[in-house]
Design a protein around this motif. Structure first.
Motif, short mmCIF file in Angstrom:
data_model
loop_
_atom_site.label_atom_id
_atom_site.label_comp_id
_atom_site.label_asym_id
_atom_site.label_seq_id
_atom_site.Cartn_x
_atom_site.Cartn_y
_atom_site.Cartn_z
N LEU A 190 15.35 81.17 38.07
CA LEU A 190 14.32 80.67 37.34
C LEU A 190 14.19 80.93 35.99
N PRO A 191 13.52 80.26 35.07
CA PRO A 191 13.76 80.43 33.61
C PRO A 191 13.83 81.77 33.06
N SER A 192 12.60 82.58 33.82
CA SER A 192 12.55 84.29 33.34
C SER A 192 13.80 84.86 33.97
N TYR A 193 14.48 84.45 35.10
CA TYR A 193 15.72 85.10 35.30
C TYR A 193 16.96 84.67 34.23
N GLN A 194 16.91 83.66 34.14
CA GLN A 194 17.82 83.04 32.97
C GLN A 194 17.84 83.81 31.83
N GLN A 195 16.77 83.79 31.11
CA GLN A 195 16.41 84.46 29.89
C GLN A 195 16.68 85.66 29.91
N ASN A 196 16.11 86.45 30.91
CA ASN A 196 16.06 88.22 30.81
C ASN A 196 17.09 88.61 31.69
N GLU A 197 18.00 88.14 32.18
CA GLU A 197 19.07 88.76 32.95
C GLU A 197 19.42 89.90 32.77
N GLY A 198 19.85 90.23 31.18
CA GLY A 198 20.25 91.45 30.73
C GLY A 198 19.57 92.19 29.94
N VAL A 199 18.13 92.02 30.19
CA VAL A 199 16.99 92.88 29.38
C VAL A 199 16.46 94.01 30.34
N PRO A 200 16.49 95.21 29.81
CA PRO A 200 16.43 96.29 30.39
C PRO A 200 14.80 96.28 30.58
N ILE A 201 14.19 96.99 31.72
CA ILE A 201 14.88 97.85 32.48
C ILE A 201 15.56 97.40 33.63
N LEU A 202 14.76 96.22 34.28
CA LEU A 202 15.26 95.57 35.40
C LEU A 202 16.24 94.30 35.23
N LEU A 203 17.31 94.74 34.88
CA LEU A 203 18.44 93.82 34.87
C LEU A 203 18.36 92.62 36.28
N LYS A 204 18.81 91.48 35.93
CA LYS A 204 18.71 90.71 37.03
C LYS A 204 19.71 91.09 38.48
N GLU A 205 21.02 91.62 38.22
CA GLU A 205 21.86 92.16 39.02
C GLU A 205 21.15 93.22 39.79
N ARG A 206 20.34 94.37 38.99
CA ARG A 206 19.80 95.54 39.43
C ARG A 206 18.50 94.96 40.48
N THR A 207 17.87 93.91 40.22
CA THR A 207 16.99 93.83 40.88
C THR A 207 17.23 93.11 42.42
N LEU A 208 18.25 92.58 42.57
CA LEU A 208 18.59 92.09 43.94
C LEU A 208 19.58 92.96 44.76
N PHE A 218 9.59 89.42 28.53
CA PHE A 218 11.01 89.81 28.87
C PHE A 218 11.19 90.45 30.20
N ASP A 219 10.87 89.93 31.17
CA ASP A 219 10.99 90.44 32.60
C ASP A 219 11.38 89.35 33.37
N VAL A 220 12.42 89.69 34.12
CA VAL A 220 13.28 88.83 35.28
C VAL A 220 12.08 88.39 36.12
N LEU A 221 11.06 89.22 36.45
CA LEU A 221 9.91 88.93 37.48
C LEU A 221 8.79 88.15 36.76
N ARG A 222 8.89 87.76 35.53
CA ARG A 222 7.89 86.99 34.99
C ARG A 222 7.35 85.86 35.82
N ASP A 223 8.38 85.08 36.11
CA ASP A 223 7.79 83.81 36.75
C ASP A 223 7.34 84.04 38.20
N ASP A 224 7.79 85.00 38.87
CA ASP A 224 7.11 85.31 40.11
C ASP A 224 5.59 85.50 39.77
N GLY A 225 5.18 86.36 38.77
CA GLY A 225 3.84 86.33 38.80
C GLY A 225 3.08 85.03 38.24
#
Length: 403
Positions: A227-245, A341-348
């Motif tokens: 989703l857009p938030s995962y693409q845009q924020n995959e390297g933004v602390p503190i919850l990086l995309k890879e760390r999430t999964l 700036f959160d990978v989970l933004r679009d979930d919300g």
């Protein structure tokens, strides 16, 4: 002198390890205020993860135990304004915070589920947050000390939260709480638990109805990690995309080698793809949230073996956004907080849309300079507080006071 040199050498190893532990490197967008502070916090977090791994490898302590101990931190001093008790609701540990002094009528009750991906977090780690909510809103707050994985496998965490909530709803008057003013609340994976518990209670005719649910940057789906938030924020602390999964799979005790295949969408059979695209699709993300960049993603071929291994992730207990419409339509009023700036933004954002599509009232707070964890850090106060988190806290307090 020699001992000092050895200590410095060991420290140097840890520093190098901390810098190279996470891949990709942290990306701190210019839209985040206090960027240097966030970078420093990210470095310290990586240092902790690296040190935890090192200590486990040399047999001193387990990685998880060390990180849990760090999260617990130093407990605050006694609070003269609150009566604080450790209790058990059935077999679940809870800590209840009751404001001292008289009040006209019964207070509202807030049941809080902490974050930590089901692996970390505790009543003690969230002591300051629960005290703050109780004091500032004159509410009775119940902090749920649900049992953690891997010692207590999923879905023990959900079951403990549900048990504690039901017990409190049945006994609310014993604590000076109006049973019709019970709100459940959680941040990050605690937001996941909040949504799941709210869904589990919709058909309970033996209990009062929940007054509201508060979801603070919740994790809600496993269908689309592009989703857009995962693409845009995959390297933004503190919850990086890879760390999430990675942490999610550790919580479920699944093989971490499947991370890349899940990112590619290989875990979803075609019939479920068709079903879930009604609820999880970049098409439902407003255009303004794609402005920082978004490229449509094509999923890779389906793997039956992968689906069999991870199909637990499609349960609404783990991914509440995937609940049926008949459940969503009965949910209580909601407050949803998202961070730009959160990978989970679009979930919300997607959950907000689903609720509103079914006529559920939603109060939405979006922190334009916020990142995952910003509210929790601000509650710690001092140098770790962020202005965006303070804004979010104020909105949460306003919502609670209106209940």
């Amino acid at each position: 002198m020699e001992l000092l040199i050895i200590l410095l050498a060991v420290l140097t190893v840890f520093v190098v390890m901390a810098f190279y532990y996470e891949h990709p490197k942290a990306e701190i967008p210019h839209g985040i205020h206090q960027r240097q502070k966030l970078y420093l916090f990210h470095y310290c977090l990586n240092f902790a993860f690296g040190l935890a791994k090192f200590l486990e490898k040399v047999g001193i302590t387990s990685e998880i135990y060390f990180l849990r101990t760090l999260m617990d931190g130093i407990p605050p001093l006694r609070d003269k304004n609150l009566c604080i008790k450790d209790l058990r609701f059935e077999d679940v540990e809870v800590r209840i915070y009751q404001p001292k002094g008289s009040t006209t009528g019964q207070r509202r009750g807030v049941v809080y589920f902490h974050g930590g991906v089901g692996l970390f977090g505790s009543i003690r780690a969230y002591e300051r947050k629960c005290r703050y909510l109780a004091r500032k809103t004159d509410s009775v707050v119940v902090s749920v000390g649900y049992r953690l994985a891997p010692e207590h496998p999923y879905p023990t965490q959900f079951e403990d939260c549900l048990t504690a909530t039901i017990h409190f709803m049945r006994t609310a008057e014993n604590y000076g709480v109006d049973p019709s003013r019970v709100i459940i609340c959680g941040d990050s994976s605690g937001g996941t638990l909040t949504a799941a518990v709210a869904q589990a209670l919709v058909n309970r005719t033996d209990l009062p109805k929940l007054r509201a649910q508060i979801l603070i940057y919740p994790f809600l789906q496993v269908v689309d990690f592009n989703l857009p938030s995962y693409q845009q924020n995959e390297g933004v602390p503190i919850l990086l995309k890879e760390r999430t999964l990675t942490l999610g799979l550790r919580y479920l005790n699944k093989d971490l080698s499947v991370v890349e295949a899940i990112f590619k969408g290989c875990h979803i059979p075609e019939d479920l793809q068709l079903k879930y695209q009604k609820w999880v699709s970049p098409d439902y993300i407003p255009h303004e949230f794609k402005a920082r960049g978004y490229k449509p993603f094509t999923t890779h071929p389906f793997s039956e073996e992968l689906y069999t291994l991870v199909k637990t992730v499609f349960s609404p207990v783990f991914a509440p956004l995937l609940a049926e419409d008949s459940v969503i339509a009965q949910l209580p009023e909601a407050f949803i907080l998202t961070c730009e700036f959160d990978v989970l933004r679009d979930d919300g954002l997607l959950y907000k849309k689903r609720l509103e599509d079914h006529g559920i009232k939603v109060t939405w707070c979006h922190l334009q300079q916020g990142f995952h964890g910003t509210v929790f850090l601000s509650l710690l106060g001092g140098v770790v507080a962020f202005r965006s988190g303070n804004k979010g806290l104020a909105k949460i307090l306003d919502f609670l006071r209106s209940m």
